[in-house]
Every structure is written in structure tokens, then in C-alpha cells.
Design a protein around this motif. Structure first.
Motif, PDB file in Angstrom:
ATOM      1  N   VAL A   1      -6.950  -3.794   0.797  1.00  9.06           N
ATOM      2  CA  VAL A   1      -7.514  -3.648   2.053  1.00  9.06           C
ATOM      3  C   VAL A   1      -8.859  -4.549   2.145  1.00  9.06           C
ATOM      4  O   VAL A   1      -8.866  -5.354   3.271  1.00  9.06           O
ATOM      5  CB  VAL A   1      -7.785  -1.942   1.970  1.00  9.06           C
ATOM      6  N   VAL A   2      -9.537  -4.562   1.349  1.00  6.14           N
ATOM      7  CA  VAL A   2     -10.899  -5.270   1.528  1.00  6.14           C
ATOM      8  C   VAL A   2     -10.708  -6.685   1.652  1.00  6.14           C
ATOM      9  O   VAL A   2     -11.169  -7.565   2.489  1.00  6.14           O
ATOM     10  CB  VAL A   2     -11.973  -4.749   0.431  1.00  6.14           C
TER      11      VAL A   2
ATOM     12  N   LEU B   1       0.873  -1.158  -0.140  1.00  7.52           N
ATOM     13  CA  LEU B   1      -0.073  -0.008   0.136  1.00  7.52           C
ATOM     14  C   LEU B   1       0.904   1.293  -0.052  1.00  7.52           C
ATOM     15  O   LEU B   1       0.651   2.134  -0.540  1.00  7.52           O
ATOM     16  CB  LEU B   1      -0.889  -0.012   1.090  1.00  7.52           C
TER      17      LEU B   1
ATOM     18  N   PHE C   1      -7.074  -6.861   4.752  1.00  9.10           N
ATOM     19  CA  PHE C   1      -7.235  -6.420   6.198  1.00  9.10           C
ATOM     20  C   PHE C   1      -8.779  -6.537   6.751  1.00  9.10           C
ATOM     21  O   PHE C   1      -8.988  -6.588   7.912  1.00  9.10           O
ATOM     22  CB  PHE C   1      -6.970  -4.942   5.998  1.00  9.10           C
ATOM     23  N   MET C   2      -9.601  -6.672   5.649  1.00 14.35           N
ATOM     24  CA  MET C   2     -10.866  -6.762   6.135  1.00 14.35           C
ATOM     25  C   MET C   2     -11.518  -8.093   6.019  1.00 14.35           C
ATOM     26  O   MET C   2     -12.815  -8.435   6.284  1.00 14.35           O
ATOM     27  CB  MET C   2     -11.977  -5.878   5.164  1.00 14.35           C
ATOM     28  N   HIS C   3     -10.525  -9.123   5.821  1.00 10.43           N
ATOM     29  CA  HIS C   3     -10.845 -10.531   5.720  1.00 10.43           C
ATOM     30  C   HIS C   3     -11.586 -11.162   4.890  1.00 10.43           C
ATOM     31  O   HIS C   3     -12.100 -12.256   5.070  1.00 10.43           O
ATOM     32  CB  HIS C   3     -10.928 -10.985   7.166  1.00 10.43           C
TER      33      HIS C   3
ATOM     34  N   LYS D   1      -5.623  -0.531  -4.467  1.00  8.66           N
ATOM     35  CA  LYS D   1      -5.113  -0.276  -2.995  1.00  8.66           C
ATOM     36  C   LYS D   1      -6.515  -0.759  -2.287  1.00  8.66           C
ATOM     37  O   LYS D   1      -6.382  -1.550  -1.205  1.00  8.66           O
ATOM     38  CB  LYS D   1      -4.878   0.964  -2.631  1.00  8.66           C
ATOM     39  N   ALA D   2      -7.670  -0.283  -2.749  1.00  5.39           N
ATOM     40  CA  ALA D   2      -9.045  -0.671  -2.023  1.00  5.39           C
ATOM     41  C   ALA D   2      -8.925  -2.346  -1.982  1.00  5.39           C
ATOM     42  O   ALA D   2      -9.443  -2.810  -0.751  1.00  5.39           O
ATOM     43  CB  ALA D   2     -10.038  -0.180  -2.540  1.00  5.39           C
TER      44      ALA D   2
END
Lengths: 101, 227
Positions: free
Chosen positions: A52-53, A18, A56-58, A48-49
Motif C-alpha cells: 500500500v505504501v 492484497l 497506492f501511496m506512491h 500488505k502495508a
């Protein structure tokens, strides 16, 4: 029961990716790419989104129901933007100005 | 509870977890319900910010020169620094959730506090940026000053700038508040490897706030930086 536990190294790698992508975005903004500047910035942001999804957001390890809701949010967004575009594009259609009557 | 334990032991069932609400069968089902609810909330947030992004894109296409000019008044190094801070806070949040999953209480508290601190650093930098905008009369309204031929259209950019970054900052303030409560709960030992749902849901919210900024940064700060 405790769900999927990702290794710490994965989180550090995603963080590194990121940061590198952020640097690329800033760098790309200083290069004249004509009409391509904005699409490239948005493409990097979307990549990048996605990282993250998924990590990071599993969501990658979530149930199919959760995945369905995530995809649905994009579908609803497409409906919202699509209808706004239709409204925008059709403003004033079929209206005869008083001076021309 | 003691009745439930006696019942479970008498029948050879597993003892239900303290955090299991009576209307759920299992901890897994309870967590799944929370996750679903949180994502449905985030879906509404996607639409909420989506409308603003659309308004931004439309005006940007109309008044590109004004947007490029106004965007250049923003401090790119502060914006990039804040992007790094926010991505860093997403990392500490992910590590907080992981610590909760692996039942490391003090690590959970430590990572949550790190996330709160990074969130406050972001908000502090935002205050500096806003103060600078007020000082230079870049706030839309009667005191707006610009020598540009695009002065009126620049105000549209700044209106969107303040609305979008303001709502984003408001989400962060709410997030810091929620995290403070969750940190307190974690310190009290409310979570273990079977129950850490509040930590994980706070994480989903915080990562979403990060997502919004990932789009805001290039759209507001990097409209046209070359030439």
C-alpha cells in the motif's frame, strides 16, 4: 510536473495481491501453527502495508525527502515501543517491599 | 493575475498556474511541500496508533486465553468482508488520484464517489457489529456479561477493541467528510494535470486508514481461530 502516473493495471494487480494476502491471513488463522500464528499474521500484514505504501501511496516514486520521512516514522515508532518496553521491563526494579524490610 | 500574465508574456516566462501560491516558486515545489506536510502528519498518526497497538500486544501476551476467547465472539465473515471493502476503497481512491493526474474530471468525481460509498458500507457493517456487541452484553462496563473465568480480562480485550476500531471509524468519518469536499471541488473543475494536490493528499490519508485496518483485522478477529 504532474508527477509519476502509474498504469491502471498496476493498481488492479496490487488490489488483487492484497485480496489474496487477506485470504491467506484468514486461512492461516485456522491452521494450528503454535507460537508462529501471530508472527505469520503480522508478517503478512506488514507485507500488505508495504504494498500500500509503495504503490497506492506512491512512495516508490516520491522524492528522497518523502522517503526519509516515511522511514523516520518507523524509527520514531521503534523509539516509542523501545522506551515503553524499557519501562515495562524495569517496573519494580530496586523496590524493596515493606514486608521484607 | 493579469499583471502576472502580462509580465510573464513580456519576459517569455511560463504563465504561472492559477493554483500557485505566491510563496512558492513552482507547482512542483508547492506539491512537494504539501506531500512533506502530509507525511509528517501521518508520522504522528503512526505513533498515535502505535501506542494503542503496543498496549494491545502487552495485554494479549498477559491474558492470551482471555483474548482468544473474546476474539472468537467477533464475526470473522463481517471482518473479512469489511477488509475487502476497505482495500477496494483504496483501489478506487488510487484510481481517483490517477484520473486527476490525467485530467479526467468526471472519472475523478466517479472514483471519489465510489470511495465514499465503500467507506460508508464499511461504517454500516461496523454499526451492525457494534449493535451485536451491545445486544450480547459484550461492551465493557457494568452490563458486561460473560460466563468465562476470564470475564475481567475479556473486558480488557473489548475495551481495546472498541477504542481501536472506534478511533479507526472516526478517522474514516473524517475521511468521508474531507472526500466530500474534494469531490465537490473536482466537480467544479478546480483540478487539472498540474494541480490535483487535494485529491492526492486525501488519498494518502485514506490509504493510511486502510493500513491501520490491515493490522487491526488479524489482531482483533484472528487471535486464535484453530481448534
Amino acid at each position: 510536473m504532474s508527477g509519476h502516473v502509474s498504469p491502471k493495471s498496476l493498481y488492479y494487480s496490487i488490489f488483487g495481491a492484497l485480496m489474496v494476502l487477506t485470504a491467506i491471513t484468514v486461512f492461516a488463522a485456522y491452521v494450528n501453527l503454535g507460537a508462529m500464528n501471530a508472527p505469520i499474521a503480522l508478517a503478512i500484514a506488514t507485507f500488505k502495508a508495504t504494498l500500500v505504501v509503495l504503490f497506492f501511496m506512491h512512495v516508490r516514486y516520491s522524492s528522497r525527502l518523502t522517503k526519509l520521512v516515511v522511514v523516520t516514522s518507523l524509527f520514531f515508532l521503534a523509539i516509542l515501543l523501545g522506551e515503553m518496553m524499557m519501562d515495562y521491563a524495569s517496573r519494580g526494579m530496586g523496590v524493596v517491599l515493606p514486608t521484607l524490610q | 493575475m493579469s499583471n502576472a500574465v502580462a509580465h510573464a508574456e513580456a519576459h517569455g516566462h511560463a504563465v504561472p498556474h492559477d493554483a500557485l501560491q505566491h510563496h512558492f516558486e513552482t507547482m512542483q515545489q508547492q506539491k512537494e511541500a504539501s506531500t512533506l506536510g502530509m507525511w509528517v502528519f501521518l508520522l504522528t498518526e503512526v505513533l498515535f496508533f502505535g501506542g494503542l497497538f503496543f498496549a494491545y500486544l502487552l495485554y494479549r501476551v498477559w491474558y492470551f486465553d482471555a483474548f482468544a476467547e473474546a476474539s472468537r465472539t467477533l464475526d470473522i465473515s463481517l471482518g473479512a468482508f469489511n477488509t475487502a471493502v476497505l482495500i477496494g476503497s483504496s483501489l478506487t481512491m488510487a484510481l481517483a488520484v490517477r484520473s486527476a493526474q490525467t485530467n479526467q474530471r468526471s472519472a475523478t468525481v466517479r472514483w471519489l464517489i465510489s470511495t465514499i460509498v465503500l467507506g460508508c458500507v464499511f461504517l454500516g457493517v461496523k454499526v451492525i457489529e457494534y449493535a451485536d456487541k451491545f445486544e450480547h452484553h459484550h461492551v465493557p462496563g457494568p452490563n458486561f456479561v460473560s460466563e468465562s473465568v476470564w470475564a475481567a480480562q475479556e473486558q480488557i480485550f473489548f475495551s481495546l477493541y472498541f477504542t481501536m476500531t472506534g478511533l479507526h471509524a472516526l478517522h474514516m468519518i473524517v475521511g468521508v467528510g474531507v472526500m466530500s469536499v474534494v469531490t465537490w471541488m473536482a466537480a467544479k473543475g478546480r483540478f487539472d494535470e498540474h494541480y490535483y494536490t487535494p485529491v492526492e493528499m486525501t488519498g494518502l490519508y485514506w490509504h493510511f486508514v486502510d493500513l491501520v485496518w490491515i493490522y487491526l483485522f488479524p489482531l482483533l478477529y484472528l487471535v486464535e481461530r484453530h481448534n
